[in-house]
Design an enzyme around this catalytic site. Structure first.
Site, PDB file in Angstrom:
ATOM      1  N   CYS A  54      -6.857   9.719   3.769  1.00 21.78           N
ATOM      2  CA  CYS A  54      -7.656  10.350   2.724  1.00 21.78           C
ATOM      3  C   CYS A  54      -7.253  11.792   2.427  1.00 21.78           C
ATOM      4  O   CYS A  54      -6.456  12.031   1.555  1.00 21.78           O
ATOM      5  CB  CYS A  54      -9.130  10.267   3.068  1.00 21.78           C
ATOM      6  SG  CYS A  54      -9.828   8.661   2.688  1.00 21.78           S
ATOM      7  N   ARG A  56      -6.467  14.193   5.057  1.00 18.86           N
ATOM      8  CA  ARG A  56      -6.177  14.822   6.339  1.00 18.86           C
ATOM      9  C   ARG A  56      -4.921  14.230   6.976  1.00 18.86           C
ATOM     10  O   ARG A  56      -4.702  13.024   6.953  1.00 18.86           O
ATOM     11  CB  ARG A  56      -7.368  14.627   7.283  1.00 18.86           C
ATOM     12  CG  ARG A  56      -7.206  15.244   8.666  1.00 18.86           C
ATOM     13  CD  ARG A  56      -8.504  15.173   9.426  1.00 18.86           C
ATOM     14  NE  ARG A  56      -9.546  15.940   8.730  1.00 18.86           N
ATOM     15  CZ  ARG A  56      -9.659  17.253   8.800  1.00 18.86           C
ATOM     16  NH1 ARG A  56      -8.801  17.959   9.512  1.00 18.86           N
ATOM     17  NH2 ARG A  56     -10.627  17.861   8.135  1.00 18.86           N
ATOM     18  N   SER A 115     -14.749  17.696   7.556  1.00 23.60           N
ATOM     19  CA  SER A 115     -14.491  16.834   6.404  1.00 23.60           C
ATOM     20  C   SER A 115     -14.825  17.546   5.091  1.00 23.60           C
ATOM     21  O   SER A 115     -15.508  18.570   5.081  1.00 23.60           O
ATOM     22  CB  SER A 115     -15.316  15.551   6.519  1.00 23.60           C
ATOM     23  OG  SER A 115     -14.966  14.823   7.671  1.00 23.60           O
ATOM     24  N   GLY A 195     -10.184  -2.919  -6.425  1.00 24.38           N
ATOM     25  CA  GLY A 195      -9.908  -2.871  -4.994  1.00 24.38           C
ATOM     26  C   GLY A 195     -10.832  -3.804  -4.244  1.00 24.38           C
ATOM     27  O   GLY A 195     -11.981  -4.029  -4.659  1.00 24.38           O
ATOM     28  N   THR A 196     -10.342  -4.374  -3.143  1.00 26.06           N
ATOM     29  CA  THR A 196     -11.144  -5.344  -2.387  1.00 26.06           C
ATOM     30  C   THR A 196     -11.117  -5.080  -0.885  1.00 26.06           C
ATOM     31  O   THR A 196     -11.366  -5.980  -0.085  1.00 26.06           O
ATOM     32  CB  THR A 196     -10.646  -6.783  -2.651  1.00 26.06           C
ATOM     33  OG1 THR A 196      -9.245  -6.855  -2.342  1.00 26.06           O
ATOM     34  CG2 THR A 196     -10.879  -7.185  -4.088  1.00 26.06           C
TER      35      THR A 196
END
Length: 445
Positions: A54, A56, A115, A195-196
């Site tokens: 993601c 990072r 985060s 997306g799945t």
């Protein structure tokens, strides 16, 4: 301390705080591929755990000796090459941590305190998965195992004993909250999910929490029908038609190339596009299409809320306490190899004397067992105080004094086989919460 060889843990870290999203995108693709080759054939790396997800990039390294510069250079070159980046660009974007700072950083990261959205829960699963991958690649060490397992324990404590989760929100829910200023009624909005993977399942849950019911799903890899049946959705088979009939488009695939281009979006039609993919699933040129409002991870991070100060303070205090305990335990264990060698030395003398007495006939066979039991108990009592003192000196950072005393008084030194790491049980890690890049069932184009 492992014998005469000094081992050091260091960390290379790049995140939304110190690196561009473009660079993090590239690293999210290349770094996992490089991870399995970092230790093989390396003279300076004994172990490595790599987290690339993601927003990072983290590389936790167990190095032999004190050649940290070589370890950093080796790691930077490997991940840069795998990511199609210049090593100098990667080096300029990472922060290098060592010593106690490594422990502090990982515990804070795993607890969601570093985060984009303070307190988000996905990161703990991502950290745990990075250790699983290192195990599979054979690149972990007992020191790294110990570090990551304690980080997992700390993150669970922070989650259950503070309200930090309420202070932060997942990226999915934050993206939907930002979009809610434009979507007046989610129950009437037509939503397309591209997306799945497991992140898509998280997105569906968040959408339904907001009242969304008209949800289509499209899969670049052809799994839309299966996913739609599983989650009671409508499967879309033509991407452009599905986009044309949607008010909100949300993407979360692991495709390394954009799955939606500017040409897929009709000009002049008001539409919100939320891109949760890293790498990006939507071509940035989409922002130039009239009526389209694009919310990507970078945009979402800018609007990340300030955490509830009390909850964050409590969580950080818990992390600080955990770091102190971990450090104290590590220092205490620093004398273990020498203590093992000492006990082996003393009991070796005892065994020789018992065997010699039996051969000489100093004791009868009937009395031998009872005599041996009494002598072993006596030696155990005599060793108790040195063992306690060894741990005390270790906790105080004075373990070398104990090692030196054994050498000076008894000529006892830890041998290579005695210097091996104390075994750390491998605990199955079942939390598989991940970002799109990390989930095994995430879409690929």
């Amino acid at each position: 301390m492992r014998g005469t060889i000094e081992y050091v843990l260091i960390c290379l870290t790049a995140s939304h705080r110190n690196a561009s999203f473009d660079l993090l995108e590239r690293l999210s693709i290349g770094a996992p591929a490089a991870a399995s080759h970092l230790v093989t054939g390396s003279d300076v790396l004994d172990g490595a755990v790599v987290l690339a997800t993601c927003n990072r990039f983290e590389a936790y390294l167990d190095i032999a000796g004190d050649d940290g510069d070589s370890a950093v250079a080796t790691t930077v070159d490997a991940v840069a090459t795998a990511s199609g980046l210049a090593p100098s660009d990667v080096l300029d974007s990472v922060t290098v941590l060592d010593g106690k700072d490594v422990v502090q950083h990982l515990f804070a990261v795993s607890s969601g305190l570093e985060s984009v959205v303070i307190g988000e829960t996905e990161i703990s699963g991502q950290v745990r998965r990075s250790l699983e991958d290192a195990r599979a690649n054979g690149t972990t060490t007992s020191d790294l195992e110990r570090l990551f397992q304690e980080a997992a324990h700390t993150s669970r404590g922070v989650k259950t004993r503070t309200r930090i989760g309420a202070a932060g929100r997942s990226l999915v829910r934050l993206g939907l909250e930002l979009a809610s200023s434009r979507v007046t009624d989610w129950g009437r909005a037509h939503v397309l999910l591209v997306g799945t993977g497991s992140y898509a399942a998280t997105t569906i849950a968040a959408l339904r929490d907001r009242g969304a019911t008209r949800i289509q799903v499209y899969s670049p890899s052809g799994r839309a029908a299966w996913f739609a049946t599983k989650h009671d959705l409508v499967a879309a088979h033509d991407l452009r038609q599905a986009i044309a009939s949607s008010d909100v488009v949300i993407t979360c695939t692991s495709s390394e190339q954009p799955v939606i281009s500017a040409g897929d979006l009709d000009d002049g039609i008001r539409r919100i596009v939320i891109d949760l993919g890293l790498p990006r699933n939507v071509d940035p040129e989409a922002t130039h299409v009239g009526g389209v409002e694009l919310l990507d991870l970078e945009t979402i991070s800018i609007h990340a809320p300030v955490a509830e100060l009390n909850a964050e303070s409590e969580a950080r205090a818990m992390v600080d306490d955990a770091v102190s305990r971990f450090r104290a335990q590590a220092l205490e264990q620093s004398t273990t190899p020498a203590l093992v060698a000492f006990r082996k030395h003393v009991f070796g003398i005892l065994d020789d004397e018992i065997e010699r007495s039996i051969r000489r006939g100093d004791v009868t066979p009937e009395a031998a067992e009872q005599t041996e039991r009494a002598l072993r108990h006596l030696v155990g009592v005599l060793l108790h105080r040195p063992s306690v003192r060894a741990r005390e000196l270790g906790r105080a950072g004075r373990g070398e004094e104990f090692v030196g005393a054994l050498d000076a008084l008894f000529g006892v030194r830890p041998e290579p086989q005695e210097v091996a790491d104390v075994a750390v049980p491998v605990v199955p890690l079942t939390d598989r919460s991940t970002c799109p890049r990390d989930t095994p069932e995430a879409d690929a184009s």
